[in-house]
Motif scaffolding. Structure first.
Motif, short mmCIF file in Angstrom:
data_model
loop_
_atom_site.label_atom_id
_atom_site.label_comp_id
_atom_site.label_asym_id
_atom_site.label_seq_id
_atom_site.Cartn_x
_atom_site.Cartn_y
_atom_site.Cartn_z
N PRO A 1 7.06 14.22 -12.82
CA PRO A 1 6.48 14.79 -14.04
C PRO A 1 5.00 15.13 -13.84
N ARG A 2 4.57 16.19 -14.51
CA ARG A 2 3.15 16.57 -14.45
C ARG A 2 2.35 15.72 -15.43
N LYS A 3 1.14 15.47 -15.06
CA LYS A 3 0.27 14.73 -15.94
C LYS A 3 -0.36 15.71 -16.92
N ARG A 4 -0.35 15.35 -18.18
CA ARG A 4 -1.00 16.19 -19.17
C ARG A 4 -2.48 15.86 -19.25
N SER A 5 -3.28 16.90 -19.38
CA SER A 5 -4.73 16.68 -19.44
C SER A 5 -5.23 16.81 -20.84
#
Length: 189
Positions: free
Chosen positions: A185-189
């Motif tokens: 999963p991508r990390k949300r910024s």
């Protein structure tokens, strides 16, 4: 005419005679002692008599052997019962005895019969362990890129069962119609 005096026996002959006596009293037959010692039948008999061995009749030997066979069978049944989780009914079928005889032999060998609930818990634990192993194997193959329908076909399970096993193994599922390795999963910024 006088017969010659019997030869004196040396220390090694006495040890051999004593060893023969111990084996005989443990249940060996004279024929078995002849085969194992390499001595003649008469020599074995003479050495046994020289050390005061009380000889058995053939029916006494059979009775002694039957006792040994019974002890061996009882020990084997106890091993199957305690180590492999077999039931009394399975022991009876495996050894061609009645359930009651299997129970009696188990008790003779020092075993303790289980309750039905104890047997079910043992079986359940074994089944759970196999299921967890299968689930982790399916997870590894799924994360390597295999699809759920492919895994179901290979294992001869339904698609629903494979999904359930994958969820039990904590598998991160891919979105539908996205075949390939699972993404991080991508990390949300």
């Amino acid at each position: 005419m006088k017969s010659p005096p019997p030869p004196t026996t040396g220390h090694s002959d006495q040890v051999t005679a004593q060893a023969l006596r111990e084996q005989y009293e443990a249940g060996a037959t004279v024929d078995e002692l002849v085969a194992s010692s390499g001595l003649s039948y008469g020599t074995v008999l003479n050495r046994l008599r020289d050390v005061g061995t009380v000889m058995r009749t053939s029916w006494q030997t059979r009775r002694l052997r039957d006792g040994q066979a019974r002890r061996n069978l009882a020990a084997h049944l106890r091993h199957l019962y305690e180590q492999q989780g077999a039931t009394l009914a399975e022991l009876a079928v495996a050894r061609s005895v009645t359930r009651r005889a299997a129970r009696r032999l188990l008790i003779e060998a020092g075993g303790t019969p289980r309750t039905t609930q104890q047997t079910l818990r043992i079986r359940s634990a074994a089944s759970t362990a196999r299921r967890k192993k299968l689930a982790s194997s399916l997870r590894a193959r799924y994360e390597a890129g295999a699809t759920v329908p492919d895994l179901a076909a290979e294992c001869n399970y339904s698609v629903g069962t494979v999904y359930r096993l994958l969820h039990q193994a904590g598998t991160r599922m891919r979105p539908k119609h996205n075949h390939g390795p699972a993404r991080t999963p991508r990390k949300r910024s």
